[in-house]
Scaffold this motif. Structure first.
Motif, mmCIF file in Angstrom:
data_model
loop_
_atom_site.group_PDB
_atom_site.id
_atom_site.type_symbol
_atom_site.label_atom_id
_atom_site.label_comp_id
_atom_site.label_asym_id
_atom_site.label_seq_id
_atom_site.Cartn_x
_atom_site.Cartn_y
_atom_site.Cartn_z
ATOM 1 N N MET A 1 0.846 -1.195 0.000
ATOM 2 C CA MET A 1 0.000 0.000 0.000
ATOM 3 C C MET A 1 0.874 1.235 0.000
ATOM 4 S SD MET A 1 -2.890 1.233 2.794
ATOM 5 C CE MET A 1 -1.674 1.831 3.966
ATOM 6 N N THR A 2 0.620 2.169 -0.906
ATOM 7 C CA THR A 2 1.346 3.430 -0.961
ATOM 8 C C THR A 2 0.558 4.511 -0.228
ATOM 9 O OG1 THR A 2 0.281 3.992 -3.059
ATOM 10 C CG2 THR A 2 2.384 2.823 -3.168
ATOM 11 N N SER A 3 1.254 5.553 0.199
ATOM 12 C CA SER A 3 0.596 6.632 0.946
ATOM 13 C C SER A 3 -0.260 7.470 0.002
ATOM 14 C CB SER A 3 1.647 7.517 1.623
ATOM 15 O OG SER A 3 2.394 6.769 2.560
ATOM 16 N N PRO A 4 -1.535 7.671 0.347
ATOM 17 C CA PRO A 4 -2.406 8.468 -0.522
ATOM 18 C C PRO A 4 -2.133 9.955 -0.360
ATOM 19 C CG PRO A 4 -3.605 7.774 1.420
ATOM 20 C CD PRO A 4 -2.262 7.106 1.501
ATOM 21 N N ARG A 5 -2.482 10.713 -1.363
ATOM 22 C CA ARG A 5 -2.343 12.164 -1.308
ATOM 23 C C ARG A 5 -3.462 12.759 -0.460
ATOM 24 N NH1 ARG A 5 0.128 14.953 -5.665
ATOM 25 N NH2 ARG A 5 -1.666 16.364 -5.641
ATOM 26 N N LEU A 6 -3.157 13.837 0.231
ATOM 27 C CA LEU A 6 -4.156 14.495 1.075
ATOM 28 C C LEU A 6 -5.333 14.998 0.255
ATOM 29 C CD1 LEU A 6 -5.128 15.620 3.779
ATOM 30 C CD2 LEU A 6 -3.715 17.648 3.362
ATOM 31 N N ASP A 7 -5.058 15.552 -0.933
ATOM 32 C CA ASP A 7 -6.169 16.077 -1.732
ATOM 33 C C ASP A 7 -7.101 14.958 -2.196
ATOM 34 O OD1 ASP A 7 -4.339 14.985 -3.464
ATOM 35 O OD2 ASP A 7 -4.498 16.553 -4.970
ATOM 36 N N SER A 8 -6.572 13.731 -2.378
ATOM 37 C CA SER A 8 -7.426 12.602 -2.754
ATOM 38 C C SER A 8 -8.375 12.246 -1.620
ATOM 39 C CB SER A 8 -6.567 11.384 -3.107
ATOM 40 O OG SER A 8 -5.788 11.619 -4.258
ATOM 41 N N LEU A 9 -7.896 12.338 -0.386
ATOM 42 C CA LEU A 9 -8.752 12.068 0.766
ATOM 43 C C LEU A 9 -9.841 13.131 0.882
ATOM 44 C CD1 LEU A 9 -5.978 11.066 3.325
ATOM 45 C CD2 LEU A 9 -7.615 9.531 2.206
ATOM 46 N N GLU A 10 -9.490 14.381 0.609
ATOM 47 C CA GLU A 10 -10.488 15.457 0.638
ATOM 48 C C GLU A 10 -11.538 15.242 -0.455
ATOM 49 O OE1 GLU A 10 -8.523 19.468 2.278
ATOM 50 O OE2 GLU A 10 -7.761 18.841 0.330
ATOM 51 N N ILE A 11 -11.098 14.796 -1.615
ATOM 52 C CA ILE A 11 -12.033 14.534 -2.712
ATOM 53 C C ILE A 11 -12.961 13.382 -2.353
ATOM 54 C CG2 ILE A 11 -12.189 13.661 -5.082
ATOM 55 C CD1 ILE A 11 -9.654 15.317 -5.688
ATOM 56 N N PHE A 12 -12.431 12.344 -1.738
ATOM 57 C CA PHE A 12 -13.258 11.221 -1.288
ATOM 58 C C PHE A 12 -14.335 11.709 -0.320
ATOM 59 C CE2 PHE A 12 -13.676 8.053 2.227
ATOM 60 C CZ PHE A 12 -14.554 7.197 1.578
ATOM 61 N N GLU A 13 -13.975 12.547 0.624
ATOM 62 C CA GLU A 13 -14.953 13.099 1.566
ATOM 63 C C GLU A 13 -16.011 13.915 0.820
ATOM 64 O OE1 GLU A 13 -15.009 15.880 5.578
ATOM 65 O OE2 GLU A 13 -13.880 16.490 3.790
ATOM 66 N N LEU A 42 -6.850 6.726 -5.481
ATOM 67 C CA LEU A 42 -6.880 6.547 -4.030
ATOM 68 C C LEU A 42 -7.158 5.087 -3.674
ATOM 69 C CD1 LEU A 42 -6.905 7.646 -1.124
ATOM 70 C CD2 LEU A 42 -9.330 8.195 -1.458
ATOM 71 N N GLU A 43 -8.145 4.476 -4.338
ATOM 72 C CA GLU A 43 -8.468 3.083 -4.059
ATOM 73 C C GLU A 43 -7.306 2.166 -4.421
ATOM 74 O OE1 GLU A 43 -13.322 2.915 -4.533
ATOM 75 O OE2 GLU A 43 -12.077 2.799 -6.342
ATOM 76 N N GLU A 44 -6.625 2.476 -5.503
ATOM 77 C CA GLU A 44 -5.466 1.670 -5.901
ATOM 78 C C GLU A 44 -4.338 1.808 -4.886
ATOM 79 O OE1 GLU A 44 -2.363 1.207 -9.682
ATOM 80 O OE2 GLU A 44 -4.207 2.399 -9.897
ATOM 81 N N ALA A 45 -4.140 3.032 -4.372
ATOM 82 C CA ALA A 45 -3.077 3.255 -3.392
ATOM 83 C C ALA A 45 -3.358 2.512 -2.088
ATOM 84 C CB ALA A 45 -2.920 4.751 -3.123
ATOM 85 N N GLY A 47 -5.437 -0.109 -1.858
ATOM 86 C CA GLY A 47 -5.653 -1.523 -2.133
ATOM 87 C C GLY A 47 -7.016 -2.028 -1.709
ATOM 88 N N ILE A 48 -8.032 -1.137 -1.705
ATOM 89 C CA ILE A 48 -9.372 -1.548 -1.289
ATOM 90 C C ILE A 48 -10.399 -0.590 -1.893
ATOM 91 C CG2 ILE A 48 -9.441 -0.142 0.824
ATOM 92 C CD1 ILE A 48 -10.804 -2.586 2.177
ATOM 93 N N ARG A 49 -11.582 -1.144 -2.205
ATOM 94 C CA ARG A 49 -12.638 -0.313 -2.781
ATOM 95 C C ARG A 49 -13.297 0.510 -1.677
ATOM 96 N NH1 ARG A 49 -15.577 0.158 -7.294
ATOM 97 N NH2 ARG A 49 -14.429 -1.535 -8.297
ATOM 98 N N LEU A 50 -13.457 1.797 -1.963
ATOM 99 C CA LEU A 50 -14.051 2.710 -0.980
ATOM 100 C C LEU A 50 -15.483 3.105 -1.319
ATOM 101 C CD1 LEU A 50 -11.020 5.128 -0.502
ATOM 102 C CD2 LEU A 50 -11.692 3.226 0.972
ATOM 103 N N THR A 61 -18.461 2.010 0.701
ATOM 104 C CA THR A 61 -18.430 0.625 1.152
ATOM 105 C C THR A 61 -18.191 0.609 2.662
ATOM 106 O OG1 THR A 61 -16.048 0.460 0.822
ATOM 107 C CG2 THR A 61 -17.457 -0.102 -1.065
ATOM 108 N N GLU A 62 -18.149 -0.592 3.243
ATOM 109 C CA GLU A 62 -17.860 -0.680 4.677
ATOM 110 C C GLU A 62 -16.482 -0.085 4.975
ATOM 111 O OE1 GLU A 62 -17.413 -4.011 8.271
ATOM 112 O OE2 GLU A 62 -18.034 -4.622 6.252
ATOM 113 N N ALA A 63 -15.524 -0.378 4.099
ATOM 114 C CA ALA A 63 -14.184 0.192 4.281
ATOM 115 C C ALA A 63 -14.215 1.708 4.144
ATOM 116 C CB ALA A 63 -13.222 -0.409 3.256
ATOM 117 N N GLY A 64 -15.010 2.190 3.182
ATOM 118 C CA GLY A 64 -15.137 3.631 2.983
ATOM 119 C C GLY A 64 -15.753 4.310 4.186
ATOM 120 N N GLN A 65 -16.759 3.675 4.776
ATOM 121 C CA GLN A 65 -17.399 4.243 5.964
ATOM 122 C C GLN A 65 -16.427 4.326 7.136
ATOM 123 O OE1 GLN A 65 -20.758 1.660 6.530
ATOM 124 N NE2 GLN A 65 -22.027 2.685 4.997
ATOM 125 N N ARG A 66 -15.628 3.270 7.307
ATOM 126 C CA ARG A 66 -14.659 3.265 8.413
ATOM 127 C C ARG A 66 -13.601 4.345 8.215
ATOM 128 N NH1 ARG A 66 -12.715 -2.767 9.739
ATOM 129 N NH2 ARG A 66 -11.556 -1.539 11.296
#
Length: 298
Positions: A1-13, A42-45, A47-50, A61-66
């Protein structure tokens, strides 16, 4: 697993909060494909579907909610830390997001926000009109507006505007055909325009005169979900409506509506602006709170 970018996490939110790629793209001023690509990276980084995607909806998904549960407070802290730098500027900047019911937006919050933006040209204001009871922190709002002071213990509240009163109104045409109620109890013989709240409960009508108080469950053929709809129905002669004075004052003065049972008006609490009881509040929000405190209500 690679470290995701902060802006990708903001976009996910943003995608989860707005309920889809297109709405998130509009809010960020980019294309839907750019949002989709960012989520895929982000999901590729990780390694799980969000997100579960269909042609009609996007949901975590459940992972996305967590991830989202822990991500929201972390992103808030980051934004607050950055926004605190505004204290070193001559003028605050940023965005203030507020959730409020339609009547509060129309007659209190909207004119107040316009004057606030004149005083603070580098601050943007986003107002979402919504009567549902929501978790403003979870939904990404800085503040909310509700009727009265029935709020959670972790919230701070301040009055927003003067005390309120409801008015009972109907069109002259309706009253000509159906007569005019002399007492609140007479309303049971009339076609009242009813209101159903987002939670499913029906609004009751309350009256007070001297020491006497009473409550009526209005009956009628038309049930609506917003004050604007009720106003339009009353103007069209569909029945008797129960609305805040601010909503009907101009129409009463113009003779398009007649106010009834004026000696039975009950004085009510004001609207309240509420916000999280946190030590760190953004500079833009602090400026807005100061503006509310100093605002001269007419």
């Amino acid at each position: 697993m690679t470290s995701p970018r902060l802006d990708s996490l903001e976009i996910f939110e943003d995608v989860v909060r707005h309920g889809g790629f297109r709405a998130a793209a509009v809010s960020r001023g980019v294309s839907s494909s750019a949002i989709s690509q960012s989520i895929s990276v982000l999901e590729e980084a990780l390694g799980i579907r969000l997100l579960n995607r269909t042609t009609r909806s996007v949901a975590p998904t459940e992972a996305g909610q967590r991830l989202l549960k822990q991500l929201k407070p972390a992103l808030h802290d980051i934004r607050t830390a950055i926004d605190d730098l505004n204290q070193l500027r001559e003028s605050p900047s940023g965005t203030v997001r507020i959730n409020a019911p339609g009547p509060a937006v129309d007659h209190i919050l909207f004119p107040l926000a316009l004057r606030f933006m004149e005083a603070y040209p580098e601050v943007s204001v986003e107002i979402i009109s919504d009567a549902a009871i929501i978790d403003i922190v979870e939904q990404g709002f800085d503040a909310g507006v509700r009727f009265g002071k029935q709020l959670g213990q972790d919230m701070i509240a301040m009055p927003l505007g003067p005390p309120l009163r409801y008015a009972i109104v109907a069109s002259p045409d309706y009253l000509h055909k159906n007569g005019c109620p002399a007492l609140p109890s007479d309303l049971i013989k009339h076609n009242c325009i009813r209101r159903r709240f987002p939670g499913g409960t029906m609004a009751t009508w309350r009256f007070a005169k001297e020491v006497e108080e009473l409550e009526i469950n209005p009956q009628g053929r038309l049930t609506l979900s917003s004050a604007h709809q009720e106003l339009q129905a009353a103007l069209a002669g569909s029945g008797i409506a129960h609305l805040f004075e601010d909503y009907v004052r101009d129409y009463v003065e113009q003779g398009k509506l007649s106010e009834l049972l004026t000696d039975w008006k009950q004085k009510l609490p004001s609207w309240y602006l509420y916000y999280p009881n946190r030590r760190h509040t953004s500079a833009a929000m602090r400026a807005f709170l100061d503006h509310v405190r100093s605002y001269k209500w007419t």
